[in-house]
Write a protein that holds these residues in place. Structure first.
Motif, mmCIF file in Angstrom:
data_model
loop_
_atom_site.group_PDB
_atom_site.id
_atom_site.type_symbol
_atom_site.label_atom_id
_atom_site.label_comp_id
_atom_site.label_asym_id
_atom_site.label_seq_id
_atom_site.Cartn_x
_atom_site.Cartn_y
_atom_site.Cartn_z
ATOM 1 N N GLY A 14 33.527 47.002 43.498
ATOM 2 C CA GLY A 14 33.583 46.582 41.716
ATOM 3 C C GLY A 14 33.644 46.018 41.116
ATOM 4 O O GLY A 14 33.591 45.123 40.232
ATOM 5 N N CYS A 15 35.484 45.988 41.287
ATOM 6 C CA CYS A 15 35.908 45.173 40.386
ATOM 7 C C CYS A 15 36.104 43.529 40.560
ATOM 8 O O CYS A 15 35.669 42.968 39.643
ATOM 9 N N ALA A 16 36.012 43.067 41.832
ATOM 10 C CA ALA A 16 35.908 41.435 42.294
ATOM 11 C C ALA A 16 34.450 41.280 41.814
ATOM 12 O O ALA A 16 34.175 40.445 41.097
ATOM 13 N N ARG B 268 52.337 30.634 46.127
ATOM 14 C CA ARG B 268 51.369 30.736 45.321
ATOM 15 C C ARG B 268 51.435 32.544 44.624
ATOM 16 O O ARG B 268 51.999 32.904 44.691
ATOM 17 N N ARG B 269 50.661 31.618 43.374
ATOM 18 C CA ARG B 269 51.128 32.641 42.031
ATOM 19 C C ARG B 269 49.432 33.083 42.212
ATOM 20 O O ARG B 269 48.572 32.548 42.107
ATOM 21 N N VAL B 270 49.361 34.573 42.021
ATOM 22 C CA VAL B 270 48.252 35.465 42.091
ATOM 23 C C VAL B 270 49.037 36.618 41.132
ATOM 24 O O VAL B 270 49.830 37.003 41.027
ATOM 25 N N VAL B 271 47.742 36.567 40.051
ATOM 26 C CA VAL B 271 47.739 37.651 39.127
ATOM 27 C C VAL B 271 47.275 39.611 39.722
ATOM 28 O O VAL B 271 46.438 39.019 40.175
ATOM 29 N N VAL B 272 48.201 40.285 39.806
ATOM 30 C CA VAL B 272 47.556 41.416 40.576
ATOM 31 C C VAL B 272 46.702 42.233 38.927
ATOM 32 O O VAL B 272 47.294 42.255 37.943
ATOM 33 N N GLN B 273 45.694 42.044 39.385
ATOM 34 C CA GLN B 273 44.391 43.372 39.236
ATOM 35 C C GLN B 273 44.567 44.724 39.631
ATOM 36 O O GLN B 273 43.792 44.628 40.668
ATOM 37 N N ASP B 274 45.014 46.157 38.511
ATOM 38 C CA ASP B 274 44.524 47.317 39.709
ATOM 39 C C ASP B 274 43.837 48.260 39.704
ATOM 40 O O ASP B 274 42.963 48.389 37.872
ATOM 41 N N PRO B 275 43.177 48.411 40.787
ATOM 42 C CA PRO B 275 41.595 49.079 40.568
ATOM 43 C C PRO B 275 42.633 50.020 39.823
ATOM 44 O O PRO B 275 42.592 50.796 40.276
#
Length: 423
Positions: free
Chosen positions: A390-392, A303-310
């Protein structure tokens, strides 16, 4: 005449208004390398909403006698406190320390309640910080009210409230019966609204062979939101309470980037040897997983997942690499091209500064979708991984499917034992 934004001020008598270190206050040389990394400057283009603009305003108040007026207050309160400027600063200016000190001063000198909106905001903030957050049972009771309101479609989606679960609320986290190897810190809002993430984290920790404990009485609010809001006295009380709830030498695993950053800073907040020892025990969830001697047994999901760094994981804890280390065996990870720019959540910032927070989020969502498309997705069905509640919630309010690293690891575990999820 010297430019006040770039000229280092001469040392002189201080006003004594801002509880900040003078060496830190005058360290900025005004080079401007922080500007591209400041989310409020990026969306506004205003110098006063940049790190060096804010530092210039701090100097004007503390060193030149400028008033602590509404203009100064607005300049400071619009800061997300992402601390992206720190990572870019060649002079290593600790902007986080400065803005926290300024917020402490602003909290001690509240603006006059000149209109109904400001009066209402003051009441809500007092109730949240002084009444609800430090009393976990009351927070859970409020959450039940929110759950019913959510079922009746009375809570607008733009508020970012995740889908609450009655079954999850009825099932508190339970520690292993035998002696523990590590604590999992559940926190306040995250335990009330995203407890299933904690269940996933515990499942992963047990799969790694750990006996998992939970805090004792008082270990349900770390004070991170209070520190951001300048309520330092309350933050210190909550920090002491949190420390007392997890005695011993076991690692303290935190699956909220904001809480983890705050707890790793207890040594500075309290200034005691006990606090420094406690902070040394705190570790982000992905850091803890990556440090285990035997890697998790994971299947390759494809699966592809995009990483978001808090921001508090990337800029404060500097632990964003661990997320990639633990997920890479099971997922194809896509990276954004915005150098980890803030999403605009900022704890309570997305509620307090909704306009700026939405503009900042729009840029982040565009970067996430671009990363998904570059990785072969159409950008609409993307899954984003983020290690901060919070980001989520903030990104989820914009229609983004956000998962915590612990949830993705549970999906990829080859071993049995994953606890059932709520529908």
């Amino acid at each position: 005449m010297a430019d006040p934004l770039t000229a280092a001020p001469a040392r002189g008598a201080r006003a004594g208004i801002l509880p900040v270190d003078e060496d830190e206050l005058v360290a900025c040389v005004g080079c401007g390398l922080c500007l591209p990394h400041c989310p409020t400057y990026r969306v506004s283009g205003l110098e006063r909403l940049s790190p060096r603009g804010r530092i210039a305003a701090m100097r004007a108040v503390e060193l030149d006698g400028a008033p602590l007026d509404d203009a100064f207050r607005d300049t400071m309160e619009t800061c997300v406190q992402c601390r992206g400027c720190e990572a870019a600063c060649p002079s290593t200016v600790p902007f986080g320390h400065l803005i926290e000190g300024v917020n402490e001063a602003l909290a001690g000198h509240p603006a006059p309640a000149t209109d109904a909106r400001r009066s209402a905001r003051r009441v809500v903030e007092w109730a949240a910080f002084s009444v609800v957050l430090p009393r976990h049972r009351l927070l859970l009771a409020v959450t039940w009210v929110l759950l019913v309101s959510q079922r009746l479609h009375l809570v607008p989606r733009r508020f970012g409230l995740p889908k609450l679960s009655a079954r999850s609320l009825r099932q508190p986290l339970v520690a292993d019966a035998t002696r523990t190897d590590a604590y999992l810190f559940p926190g306040c809002v995250m335990d009330a609204w995203q407890r299933d993430v904690h269940r996933a984290a515990i499942t992963v920790m047990r799969a790694a062979g750990a006996r998992v404990g939970v805090p004792g009485a008082g270990g349900d609010c770390c004070g991170a939101l209070h520190t951001h809001a300048g309520r330092v006295g309350a933050a210190r009380r909550l920090a002491r309470r949190t420390m007392a709830s997890m005695p011993g030498n076991d690692s303290i695993v935190v699956d909220s980037a904001g809480c983890g950053a705050a707890m790793k800073d207890y040594g500075r907040l309290l200034g005691t040897p006990d606090a420094r020892r406690f902070s040394a025990r705190v570790v982000d969830f992905s850091e803890w997983v990556a440090a285990q001697p035997v890697p998790l047994a994971l299947r390759d999901t494809g699966r592809r997942v995009v990483v978001q760094d808090p921001c508090h994981l990337r800029h404060v804890q500097r632990a964003q690499g661990a997320v990639r280390t633990v997920l890479a065996p099971a997922y194809r990870l896509a990276e954004t091209a915005d150098d980890g720019l803030c999403c605009g959540a900022g704890g309570a910032y997305a509620v307090r500064e909704r306009g700026l927070a939405s503009q900042i989020r729009d840029r982040k969502v565009a970067a996430l979708r671009a990363a998904a498309r570059d990785d072969g997705d159409d950008g609409r069905r993307m899954v984003v991984v983020s290690a901060n509640p919070g980001c989520a919630m903030h990104l989820g309010a914009a229609g983004v499917d956000v998962r915590h690293p612990a949830e993705l690891l549970v999906d990829a575990l080859l071993t049995a034992g994953a606890e059932p999820r709520d529908a």
